[in-house]
Write an enzyme that holds these catalytic residues in place. Structure first.
Site, short mmCIF file in Angstrom:
data_model
loop_
_atom_site.label_atom_id
_atom_site.label_comp_id
_atom_site.label_asym_id
_atom_site.label_seq_id
_atom_site.Cartn_x
_atom_site.Cartn_y
_atom_site.Cartn_z
CG ASP A 106 -2.14 0.86 1.06
OD1 ASP A 106 -1.97 2.05 0.71
OD2 ASP A 106 -3.25 0.35 1.29
CB THR A 143 -6.54 2.59 0.18
OG1 THR A 143 -5.39 3.34 0.56
CG2 THR A 143 -6.30 1.11 0.43
CG ASN A 164 -10.42 5.17 1.16
OD1 ASN A 164 -10.41 4.31 0.26
ND2 ASN A 164 -9.32 5.78 1.56
CD GLU A 210 -12.80 -9.59 5.41
OE1 GLU A 210 -13.45 -9.85 6.43
OE2 GLU A 210 -11.94 -8.70 5.35
CE1 TYR A 226 -6.12 -5.27 6.53
CE2 TYR A 226 -7.44 -3.90 7.99
CZ TYR A 226 -6.27 -4.14 7.29
OH TYR A 226 -5.23 -3.23 7.37
CG HIS A 266 -1.33 8.38 5.28
ND1 HIS A 266 -2.01 9.34 4.59
CD2 HIS A 266 -1.62 7.19 4.69
CE1 HIS A 266 -2.71 8.77 3.63
NE2 HIS A 266 -2.50 7.48 3.66
CG ASP A 309 -2.96 1.50 -2.61
OD1 ASP A 309 -1.74 1.74 -2.48
OD2 ASP A 309 -3.78 1.61 -1.68
CG HIS A 423 -2.83 8.43 -0.85
ND1 HIS A 423 -4.03 7.78 -1.08
CD2 HIS A 423 -2.44 8.05 0.40
CE1 HIS A 423 -4.32 7.03 -0.03
NE2 HIS A 423 -3.37 7.17 0.89
ZN LIG Z 1 -3.52 2.90 -0.07
#
Ligand SMILES: [Zn+2]
Length: 487
Positions: A106, A143, A164, A210, A226, A266, A309, A423
């Site tokens: 990621d 993401t 997200n 999932e 997860y 981040h 990603d 991002h």
């Molecule tokens: Zn990401």
């Protein structure tokens, strides 16, 4: 009408494909802050042949030159090997069916692979195929939208995961990263495509994995719930253990996901030593994987596709824009703003003239009287450049702002110091690019290909696995431009 059926009408059957949609290759970023061509079009076969011919002529000419000149030139870009006409896929030696292992690291910004010695990643690059200037994420460069585009071949407007976190405007229901209700997850992810055709998949984490869809029932032991606290090493070892199963039980397609280096990016931005450490750790995990596959004698049989990603950009420069600063032109109440950064979105109540909101906001932003105003431009979503493919879903709010690289939008002025990484911005920004590195029987060795968008990956994987894919936004001819033909 069922709200979902309204959304459902906007997908696979009506998807514009890349071949019919040359506008998808427009090259300028919205705010003209990037001069980089964001999306080199996938090479058409005829173009490729001409290119190869030119390359061969160049090589002949070069061979006549002095040894020094040849060596000097071979360090240059045009000396990279490309797929040769006489090359074909290498046969499997031990596995009795192809296996694709799709790895996501990621937030692995393109270029991170040069931040530290990464001998394992470079072993894949040297013996495999790499997007020479990185993999282009979809907009928004977040993401969940991107991971789901990679496995469906669809832009977010068509696969439904447009952010997200977002709200279904008809029902008021809220999607979050923990939502597993299939009503949110449109399109057909690879694990479902395989299950629908009687093949097996395993998912060691991936957004959407999932969700029970079609013939995919998220099988126990092969579809991990997860849990970010699982050590990365354990994830690698579990994936390796699948190769110890009887041959007919080894999944044809596997995913493997690492949260790093996004996590560090981040916190500290892309240029901190913590990123270097995280990249070194990821390289070690690739080494652990390669060594496990070698012990089993199957490293050359397994297709490894390593991607990220999106990229990452630093946000430490007080690059803030406050909506309250627009009050002289138009008041934007917080209730109208479902999302601030990095995809500023406005959904005014019914009856408000949307075009007028856009016009007044832009007038204020362009006036020179709003701090950093020129680094935000508002659009009716249908007026966004078509290369962003970000309008064909009711889930996308009607007004979208495009931010300058690294800028953030907030409601009101604050004294809080912002310093870290972000991002989600225009996918034309080079900082948002990530990696594509592929190694396996159908990938040429040491081959460099032009950058491409991640919606192309779905067709590449279904092509390797000989399974018919669902309709998607990738180009049907793309796999031929990157894969060696089967013998
Ligand atoms: Zn990401």
């Amino acid at each position: 009408m069922d709200p979902e059926s309204v959304l459902n009408t906007a997908k696979p059957t009506q998807i514009p494909t890349r071949e019919e949609d040359p506008s998808s290759n427009q090259s300028t970023s919205l705010l003209s802050l990037s001069t980089e061509d964001p999306s080199s079009p996938p090479q058409k076969p005829t173009t490729t042949i001409i290119f190869i011919a030119l390359l061969l002529v160049t090589c002949v000419a070069l061979s006549a030159a002095s040894a020094f000149a040849f060596l000097f030139f071979s360090a240059g870009k045009s000396a990279h090997p490309s797929i040769k006409e006489d090359q074909t896929a290498r046969p499997l030696t031990k596995l009795d069916h192809p296996v694709v292992l799709l790895i996501s690291s990621d937030g692995f910004r393109f270029g991170y692979q040069h931040k530290a010695p990464t001998p394992n990643i470079h072993r894949l690059i040297a013996n495999g195929t790499e997007a020479e200037t990185g993999l282009i994420p979809v907009f928004p460069t977040l993401t969940f939208p991107n991971h789901y585009s990679i496995v469906t071949g669809l832009y977010p407007a068509y696969h439904g995961i447009i952010n997200n976190k977002f709200v279904d405007p008809r029902t008021g229901a809220v999607f979050s990263m923990a939502s597993h209700d299939p009503k949110w997850w449109l399109g057909e992810p690879l694990w479902e495509t395989l299950a629908n055709h009687g093949l097996k998949a395993s998912t060691y984490f991936w957004p959407g994995s999932e969700v029970i869809k079609g013939s995919w029932d998220c099988p126990k032991g092969f579809c991990m719930p997860y849990n970010e606290s699982v050590p990365f090493e354990d994830r690698v070892d579990t994936v390796l253990s699948y190769f110890d199963l009887p041959s007919n039980e080894i999944p044809e397609f596997m995913t493997l996901y690492f949260e790093d280096p996004d996590h560090q990016g981040h916190l500290v931005g892309p240029d901190d030593p913590q990123i270097t450490e995280a990249v070194t750790h990821i390289d070690g995990l690739i080494g652990r994987l390669i060594s496990g596959l070698e012990k089993r004698g199957i490293f050359e049989d397994v297709t490894i596709i390593m991607v990220g990603d999106h990229g990452m950009v630093g946000t430490c420069d007080k690059k803030l824009i406050f909506l309250d600063d627009l009050a002289k032109w138009i008041k934007i109440p917080a209730e109208w703003v479902p999302y601030y950064t990095p995809v500023p979105s406005i959904r005014p109540p019914a009856g408000v003239n949307l075009s007028e909101v856009v016009a007044k906001m832009n007038e204020g932003l362009q006036s020179g009287k709003v701090k950093n105003g020129k680094n935000l431009k508002m659009y009716l979503k249908e007026d966004l450049p078509s290369r962003l493919h970000y309008s064909g879903s009711e889930r996308i709010p009607p007004i979208i702002g495009m931010l300058g690289e690294g800028f953030k939008v907030e409601q009101k002025s604050t004294t809080a110091q912002e310093c870290g990484g972000a991002h989600g911005y225009d996918n034309a920004f080079f900082s948002m690019r990530t990696i594509f590195i592929a190694h396996g029987p159908q990938f040429g060795r040491g081959v460099k290909v032009p950058s491409f968008e991640n919606v192309q990956i779905y067709n590449v994987i279904t092509s390797i696995l000989n399974v018919p894919g669902a309709p998607n936004n990738g180009t049907s001819s793309f796999p031929r431009s990157i894969l060696l033909p089967k013998a």
